[in-house]
Design a protein around this motif. Structure first.
Motif, short mmCIF file in Angstrom:
data_model
loop_
_atom_site.label_atom_id
_atom_site.label_comp_id
_atom_site.label_asym_id
_atom_site.label_seq_id
_atom_site.Cartn_x
_atom_site.Cartn_y
_atom_site.Cartn_z
N HIS A 176 17.34 77.70 77.47
CA HIS A 176 16.92 76.46 78.11
C HIS A 176 17.10 76.46 79.63
CE1 HIS A 176 16.48 74.87 74.12
NE2 HIS A 176 17.77 75.09 73.84
N CYS A 236 20.60 71.01 73.98
CA CYS A 236 20.44 72.33 74.60
C CYS A 236 21.55 73.29 74.19
CB CYS A 236 20.41 72.18 76.12
SG CYS A 236 18.88 71.46 76.78
N THR A 286 15.93 69.97 80.12
CA THR A 286 16.30 68.86 79.23
C THR A 286 15.09 68.08 78.75
OG1 THR A 286 16.70 67.51 81.20
CG2 THR A 286 18.61 68.56 80.19
N LEU A 305 24.07 78.08 77.90
CA LEU A 305 22.76 77.42 77.91
C LEU A 305 21.64 78.43 78.13
CD1 LEU A 305 23.81 74.29 79.99
CD2 LEU A 305 23.10 74.29 77.58
#
Length: 554
Positions: free
Chosen positions: A276, A348, A288, A271
Motif C-alpha cells: 500500500h 492497510c 488509504t 505497510l
C-alpha cells in the motif's frame, strides 16, 4: 430470580416444547432476553420468544406461546404466565423467587453485576492524551471521566483492558510551548502563535529554578532546556491533576519512543509489504483511498521528516504488537475527520477496521453559571481547565455529570444544579440513597437487628408491590453493565442508578425496615434489611463504575 436466569428458564422451556413436538431445535437461539413491561399490571417480565420462533418453526406464534406458557407454568418460581396479543408472554414470579435476589446480591457484594460478556477480549483504551502544552481543558475532562468509567465497565464485563495516555512531546505545538516559556522567563510577551495564561509564567519560573543558568545560554540551547524541563513539569502537573480526579493510566506512552526505537520505519516497512506504499513528489505515501479514505496520506515528507500520521500508524502497530485485539481511541469533536484515515490505515495493515479499531468521538461541554457559559480560566486564560471544573462542582459531581450524558451529545452543565444539596441534583439524589441505606443498617444494628444467616432469610416475605418493584430494578443491573460496556456508553449506568434511587425511595416510604417504637423485630423486618443492603450494594457498585463515591453520610 434474576432476569438472566428467567430468560434461561424461558429458553429451556422452549427447547422442551420443541423436543416434545418434534420441531427443529436448530431454530432456537443461543440466548434470549426478558423485559420489564411498561405497565406493571401486565406482569413482572415479558418475553417475545414465541413471536420470534413461530415462523421458523412453522407454528402460529400464539399457539407456540400457549405451549410455552404451559411449560413455563411448571417451572419453580414462576407464579403464572399469560398470553397477550399475537404471542407475547407476560410472566409473574412468586414472591420467593423474586425475593431471593436480595440475598444473592448481598452475598455477591462487589462482584454483583460483573459478567463474562466480553471475556477473552484484550482492549487497549486510549483517552485524554492532551499535549503537554497546558493544563487539561474541559474537553479532556469529559474524556477523563467517560474514559475511566468505560475502562471500569469493560473490566466488569470480563475484558482485559489496558488504559493508555499518548504523551505527544514532539512537533510544532511543543516548539511554540518552549518559545512561550522562554519569552515569559525573559519578561517578554508570548509569541503571536504561542500560549498564554498564568500557567506559562508559573512553568517558566519553575524551569529557571531548576536550571538557573538557562537564560545565559544561547537561544537554541535555552529553547531546548525550556522544551525538555517545561514539558516534564507540565506533564507532571497533568498527571497529578488526573490522579486527584481519580484517573490513573496503566501506560503513559511517549511519542519520542516510537522515533527512538525505529518503529516508524518498521510500520512503513510493514505497510510496504502489504503493498500500500507508493512514492510521489519526493514523498512516501500510504494509499488509504483503497479503503475509503478521501485522499491518500503522506508518511514521510520530501525533506525526510515523518508526518504525524506516520506516528499514528506506528503507534497503532505498537498496540497490536503488544497483544491487544481491539484498539479503542477516544477523541474530541474536532477530530471527526480522523476516523476515515485511521480506519483505512488499519485495513492497510491487514486488520479488520470494524473489529480491531474503534474511534469514539466526544462532543463539546459548556460549564454554565446563571445561564451564561463560564469561559475564562484563572490559570489558562482562554479555557476551563480540570482544576476549574473540580473547583466548581467537586470530583464526584464532575465525574457523574460528565458520565451521565451520551458522549456524542454536546452538554451544558449548570453549576447551580450540580452543587445543589437536593433531589434536583442527580448525583446528590443517588448518593443520598447510598447514605440512607448505610444509615438504616447502622440504626438496625443499634437495636440489635441483624440480617442473620442467609439460610434463614425468608424471601417470600418480600411481597409488597414496592418491594417487588425495587427487586425487579435491582435485577436489571447485570444487563445494564453488559449493555453499557458493549455500547461503550457509561451514561446508561448513571441513568439506571437514578431509577434505583427512585424505586428505593418509594420502597422506603411504604415499607418500614425497622420496627416502629417498641414493636418486636419480625422476619419481615429482617427480609427488608436484606433488601435495603442489596440496594446499597447495587448503588455502591454502580457509582464505583463511574468513579464516584458511595458516601456513608451526606
Amino acid at each position: 430470580m434474576t432476569p438472566a436466569k428467567l430468560a434461561a428458564t424461558v429458553l429451556s422451556a422452549a427447547r422442551s416444547v420443541f423436543e416434545t413436538r418434534g420441531l427443529d431445535t436448530s431454530a432456537l437461539p443461543e440466548a434470549t432476553t426478558v423485559e420489564r413491561p411498561r405497565n406493571p399490571e401486565h406482569g413482572d417480565y415479558a418475553s417475545t420468544l414465541a413471536l420470534q420462533l413461530g415462523k421458523k418453526a412453522s407454528v402460529a406464534p400464539r399457539e407456540l406461546a400457549a405451549a410455552l406458557a404451559e411449560e413455563l407454568g411448571r417451572q419453580p418460581g414462576v407464579k403464572s404466565v399469560e398470553i397477550a396479543g399475537p404471542g407475547f408472554l407476560n410472566i409473574r414470579l412468586d414472591a420467593a423467587a423474586a425475593g431471593v435476589l436480595a440475598r444473592d446480591i448481598v452475598l455477591a457484594g462487589a462482584a454483583y453485576g460483573h459478567t463474562d460478556t466480553l471475556a477473552g477480549e484484550r482492549i487497549n483504551l486510549e483517552f485524554v492524551s492532551a499535549n503537554p502544552t497546558g493544563p487539561v481543558h474541559i474537553g479532556g475532562v469529559r474524556w477523563a471521566a467517560v474514559g475511566d468509567a468505560l475502562s471500569r465497565l469493560l473490566r466488569a464485563a470480563g475484558a482485559t483492558v489496558g488504559t493508555e495516555y499518548y504523551f505527544n512531546d514532539a512537533g510544532s505545538q511543543i516548539d511554540r510551548f518552549a518559545k512561550s516559556l522562554y519569552a515569559s522567563a525573559k519578561g517578554e510577551p508570548a509569541p503571536e502563535d504561542g500560549y498564554g495564561g498564568e500557567y506559562i509564567a508559573e512553568i517558566a519560573t519553575a524551569v529557571v529554578a531548576e536550571a538557573p543558568d538557562v537564560l545565559k545560554l544561547g537561544e537554541p540551547e535555552a529553547l531546548e532546556t525550556f522544551r525538555r524541563v517545561g514539558v516534564e513539569l507540565m506533564f507532571a502537573e497533568i498527571k497529578q491533576s488526573l490522579t486527584e480526579f481519580g484517573v490513573r493510566f496503566d501506560t503513559y506512552f511517549n511519542e519520542k519512543d516510537l522515533h527512538n526505537r525505529g518503529e516508524l520505519q518498521e510500520a512503513l516497512d510493514r505497510l510496504r509489504e502489504q503493498g500500500h506504499i507508493f512514492e510521489a513528489d519526493g514523498a512516501t505515501w500510504l494509499r488509504t483511498t483503497d479503503f475509503g479514505d478521501d485522499k491518500d496520506r503522506v508518511l514521510r515528507k520530501s525533506d525526510g521528516d515523518w508526518t504525524y500520521f506516520a506516528a499514528d500508524c506506528a503507534y497503532y502497530l505498537d498496540k497490536r504488537k503488544r497483544g491487544f485485539d481491539r484498539v479503542v481511541i477516544m477523541l474530541g469533536a474536532d477530530h471527526h475527520g480522523y476516523i476515515g484515515r485511521m480506519k483505512a490505515m488499519a485495513a492497510c495493515f491487514g486488520d479488520d477496521p470494524a473489529k480491531n479499531l474503534e474511534i469514539l468521538i466526544g462532543q463539546l461541554v459548556n460549564l454554565v453559571r446563571d445561564g451564561e457559559p463560564v469561559r475564562m480560566s484563572k490559570r489558562a486564560g482562554t479555557v476551563v481547565t480540570l482544576e476549574d471544573f473540580v473547583d466548581a462542582l467537586g470530583v464526584d459531581a464532575s465525574r457523574y455529570a460528565l458520565a451521565r450524558y451520551s458522549s456524542d451529545s454536546p452538554i451544558n452543565l449548570d453549576i447551580a444544579r450540580w452543587t445543589r444539596a437536593n433531589n434536583d441534583n442527580p448525583v446528590y439524589y443517588v448518593q443520598y440513597v447510598a447514605a440512607r441505606t448505610f444509615n438504616v443498617g447502622v440504626q438496625a444494628a443499634e437495636i440489635g437487628m441483624a440480617r442473620g444467616d442467609a439460610a434463614d432469610f425468608r424471601p417470600e416475605l418480600l411481597s409488597h408491590e414496592k418491594e417487588n418493584e425495587l427487586l425487579k430494578t435491582l435485577g436489571e443491573y447485570p444487563a445494564v453493565v453488559a449493555r453499557s460496556a458493549a455500547l461503550r456508553e457509561p451514561h446508561h449506568v448513571a441513568r439506571y442508578l437514578e431509577e434505583v434511587a427512585g424505586a428505593y425511595h418509594r420502597f422506603y416510604d411504604k415499607c418500614r425496615v425497622k420496627p416502629q417504637g417498641d414493636d418486636p423485630i419480625t422476619e419481615v423486618n429482617i427480609a427488608r434489611l436484606w433488601l435495603n443492603d442489596a440496594t446499597r450494594t447495587v448503588i455502591a457498585n454502580g457509582l464505583g463504575l463511574l468513579g464516584v463515591s458511595a458516601p456513608e453520610r451526606m
